[in-house]
Design a protein around this motif. Structure first.
Motif, PDB file in Angstrom:
ATOM      1  N   LEU A  52       0.825  -1.200   0.000  1.00  0.00           N
ATOM      2  CA  LEU A  52       0.000   0.000   0.000  1.00  0.00           C
ATOM      3  C   LEU A  52       0.865   1.257   0.000  1.00  0.00           C
ATOM      4  N   ALA A  54       3.774   3.801  -1.331  1.00  0.00           N
ATOM      5  CA  ALA A  54       4.375   4.181  -2.605  1.00  0.00           C
ATOM      6  C   ALA A  54       5.883   4.063  -2.463  1.00  0.00           C
ATOM      7  N   GLU A 486      -5.016   7.775   0.480  1.00  0.00           N
ATOM      8  CA  GLU A 486      -4.246   7.435  -0.713  1.00  0.00           C
ATOM      9  C   GLU A 486      -4.856   6.224  -1.399  1.00  0.00           C
ATOM     10  N   THR A 488      -4.161   3.294  -4.341  1.00  0.00           N
ATOM     11  CA  THR A 488      -3.022   2.604  -4.931  1.00  0.00           C
ATOM     12  C   THR A 488      -3.497   1.626  -5.988  1.00  0.00           C
ATOM     13  N   HIS A 490      -1.628  -1.284  -8.615  1.00  0.00           N
ATOM     14  CA  HIS A 490      -0.512  -1.984  -9.244  1.00  0.00           C
ATOM     15  C   HIS A 490      -1.083  -2.900 -10.318  1.00  0.00           C
ATOM     16  N   ASP A 499       1.967   1.446 -12.233  1.00  0.00           N
ATOM     17  CA  ASP A 499       1.866   1.775 -10.814  1.00  0.00           C
ATOM     18  C   ASP A 499       1.277   3.182 -10.713  1.00  0.00           C
ATOM     19  N   HIS A 501      -0.497   6.135  -7.884  1.00  0.00           N
ATOM     20  CA  HIS A 501      -0.831   6.580  -6.530  1.00  0.00           C
ATOM     21  C   HIS A 501      -1.472   7.965  -6.618  1.00  0.00           C
ATOM     22  N   TYR A 503      -3.232  10.876  -3.960  1.00  0.00           N
ATOM     23  CA  TYR A 503      -3.276  11.120  -2.521  1.00  0.00           C
ATOM     24  C   TYR A 503      -3.761  12.526  -2.220  1.00  0.00           C
ATOM     25  N   GLU A 541       1.031  10.295  -8.758  1.00  0.00           N
ATOM     26  CA  GLU A 541       2.267   9.712  -9.272  1.00  0.00           C
ATOM     27  C   GLU A 541       1.924   8.483 -10.090  1.00  0.00           C
ATOM     28  N   ASP A 563       4.398  12.924 -12.428  1.00  0.00           N
ATOM     29  CA  ASP A 563       3.982  13.278 -11.073  1.00  0.00           C
ATOM     30  C   ASP A 563       3.492  14.718 -11.048  1.00  0.00           C
TER      31      ASP A 563
END
Length: 675
Positions: A52, A54, A486, A488, A490, A499, A501, A503, A541, A563
């Motif tokens: 979980l 990053a 956040e 997540t 994958h 990947d 993320h 937040y 990101e 990002d």
């Protein structure tokens, strides 16, 4: 201009591409996923595709061909990570727009016990050359490390205290040279066993001159503000670095564990551009005195682990470090301000035995450190810092569904001649994740973290040339509280990996350094005070790899990363927040040689705080290659051409951005040998 909506669209496109790739991949290929085990923030070990957190990792192969650079410059450009870029000798990581006391830099899971978080011109007392692995954890869910990791963690992992016996004698040699700064570096390491004892020895040296820049060092924005014009200078003065570091260790390795000790000494001298003292007004022939910094630290470490054959715990771990640090600012040849930090930190952990998908850790952390400063710029008084922390992180993973949670209690006391403060903080996190298929991992986490103010934020009062301000602390500051969420994602299947993320973090009592509008009478510097306000940080990101072609050990891969972070306080935009960035690359890999072409575009930043100038966008292009001429692959010869277009680039997160652009076009070449 690319907005955050564009980044979201790009991430969605990558996910859609991944779905298409999965649909076209034969079933027998879909389970082949290379996973990396992460230990920072999860001492029981979690794979990167099941975390979980990053996380970014620089492994041994990455570090073998990496440039000789300070830690901040080494990790700069990873998703969500930038550098303070204060000078080649002093650059700390910036994670999601946060730096200083909010980003914890560790060596093997313990703090540095240095003064690098006190000021951006202070070097971190560790060099990436000693690492065999660097793990960067972004975000506040790293409860294992307490409030100082409210923004993230960078963990330097070395092998100075071995946990395994080598087969015979193992070692490494490395050397490289760069043209932009006439820089050279050499490193060596050796590991050998004598019965159950394993001995290590390592050393590293680096020497570089002032580096070349594509344009006049002062930015056009600063020249316009000062009513001046650019000159012909194309070298950034006072950016030299001289570094020597050596260490040794011994470890007893048995069938159920190991215990060992190590010692390391680092000695470095480096220049800081723009950090100079005015000449004596009574001496008309006197020149401005350039300031250089000499840093020394000797550090001793103890680490051990004992495995249990049965019972509720699978292992117990103990680590401790003691360090003596001295930092001297030289005004020409004369000794100026000196900073000292000495103390010890220890960590004790019980690793729970995995049972039916349940695993976890229970731990305690102790810190006792003394900071002191002597001289004209000793703007923070001598301070004793003590901290005790208890924590647990628990994880339940049954394949398709799982959860993770943590709890930490901290007590921190700071005592100086200016006063004494005690803080009791509680931090907690909880997350839920599920895997709809073997290829997907989806997670959502929430965290509440508390950070006690640092000695600078509480007790500072005096001129701070590095930040160009007369800084005034506030002894009545409360703990900073961050509540974050956040999401997540994958994905890894067939030729495609991604990947993502997203937040948002809300800060209650965000500690910010803000101008008062007045100037200090003695120094003439503008007065800045530490105040508390509310703030919100939001960001995204994303990174993805797609193997365009693969045959045996040969492959061609398309890479992409992006990002974005936006930070707002009740007093306006937060200072030195990095703009968005997008990176694309094409990589060829084979047994004999690798080649990579990368283009990184960083957007402009015109959303600025008071006393902060905007920063233009820039694009950096680099070409790198490595060849392994022998069948055993132990020797690697590498080269990199960076900033091929000789573009002007300035890091907005840096206090020095308007007087210190990034280096110009450069060729770097080197060789590594492992045996």
């Amino acid at each position: 201009m690319i907005s955050h909506r564009s980044l979201l669209l790009a991430a969605a496109s990558w996910a859609a591409l991944g779905g298409a790739a999965a649909a076209q991949t034969p079933p027998q290929e879909r389970e082949i996923v290379v996973e990396d085990v992460i230990v920072t923030g999860a001492p029981f070990g979690v794979t990167d595709r099941a975390s979980l957190l990053a996380v970014a990792v620089l492994d041994e192969e990455d570090l073998a061909v990496a440039p000789a650079a300070t830690l901040g410059d080494m990790v700069n450009g990873l998703p969500g990570v930038r550098s303070t870029n204060f000078a080649p000798g002093a650059s700390r990581p910036v994670i999601r727009g946060l730096s200083g006391p909010r980003v914890q830099v560790l060596t093997n899971g313990l703090g540095m016990i240095d003064a690098s978080s006190v000021s951006p011109d202070h070097q971190v007392a560790v060099d990436p050359a000693e690492a065999r692995r660097i793990e960067i954890v972004r975000g506040p869910s790293t409860l294992v490390f307490g409030g100082s990791a409210i923004g993230g963690v960078v963990n330097i992992i070395d092998d100075r205290i071995p946990s395994e016996r080598p087969e015979g004698v193992e070692g490494r040699l490395s050397a490289q040279y760069s043209t932009v700064d006439d820089g050279s570096s050499f490193g060596a390491g050796l590991k050998a066993a004598a019965g159950p004892l394993v001995f290590t020895l390592d050393g590293f040296t680096r020497d570089s001159s002032d580096y070349d820049v594509p344009v006049f060092p002062e930015s056009q924005a600063l020249l316009d503000e000062e009513g001046e014009t650019a000159g012909d200078e194309r070298t950034l003065g006072n950016t030299f670095v001289e570094l020597d570091q050596y260490g040794a260790g011994v470890s007893w390795v048995g069938s159920r564990g190991h215990v060992g000790v190590s010692v390391k000494h680092v000695d470095t001298t480096y220049g800081v551009p723009g950090h100079a003292h005015e000449p004596d007004p009574l001496d008309p022939d006197a020149e401005e005195e350039v300031v250089s910094i000499g840093l020394e630290q000797t550090r001793y470490d103890l680490r051990g682990e004992l495995d249990f054959e049965s019972g509720p715990f699978s292992a117990v771990r103990l680590s401790a470090g003691w360090a003596d640090y001295a930092h001297t600012e030289f005004e020409g040849d004369a000794v100026g301000t000196q900073f000292f930090s000495d103390g010890a930190e220890g960590r004790f952990e019980l690793i729970q035995r995995e049972r039916n998908g349940w695993q976890g850790v229970i731990g305690a952390q102790l810190l006792d450190r003394t900071f002191d400063a002597i001289g004209d710029e000793a703007y923070v008084p001598r301070t004793g810092i003590k901290e005790q922390g208890l924590y647990t992180v628990q994880r339940f993973d049954r394949g398709g569904l799982g959860f993770e949670g943590g709890l930490r209690f901290d007590q921190r006391s700071l005592e100086s001649v200016a006063g004494e403060r005690d803080f009791s903080n509680v931090s907690a996190s909880a997350g839920l994740f599920f895997r709809p298929t073997a290829a997907w991992f989806l997670g959502f986490s929430v965290a509440r973290n508390e950070r006690a103010p640092s000695e600078v934020e509480l007790f500072a009062e005096g001129p701070h040339v590095a930040t160009g301000a007369f800084e005034v602390g506030d002894i009545d500051l409360d703990s900073e509280v961050a509540t974050s969420v956040e999401a997540t994602l994958h994905f890894a299947q067939g030729p495609f990996e991604a990947d993502l993320h997203a937040y948002s973090a809300r800060y209650d009592g965000f500690i910010d350094l803000r101008p008062t509008g007045a100037d200090d009478v003695g120094s003439g510097l503008p007065v800045f005070e530490y105040v508390q306000t509310d703030a919100e940080f939001r960001g995204l990101e994303a990174e993805a790899d797609y193997r365009l072609w693969e045959s045996g050990q040969r492959s061609l891969t398309l890479t992409a990363a992006a990002d974005w972070v936006r930070a707002t306080t009740d007093l306006g935009p937060a200072a030195r927040i990095p703009p968005w960035s997008v990176t694309t690359g094409l990589e060829w890999a084979s047994r004999l040689f690798d080649v990579g072409l990368e283009m990184r575009h960083v957007g402009e930043q015109d959303r600025t705080a008071a006393f902060e100038l905007p920063t233009d966008s820039y694009t950096l292009v680099s070409l790198k290659g490595a060849i392994r001429p022998f069948a055993d692959r132990n020797v690697t010869v590498f080269a990199e051409a960076s900033n091929l277009t000789d573009a002007e680039a300035r890091e907005h997160a840096s206090f020095q951005k308007d007087i210190a652009p990034l280096p110009g076009r450069s060729l770097r070449a080197g060789v590594t040998w492992r045996f």
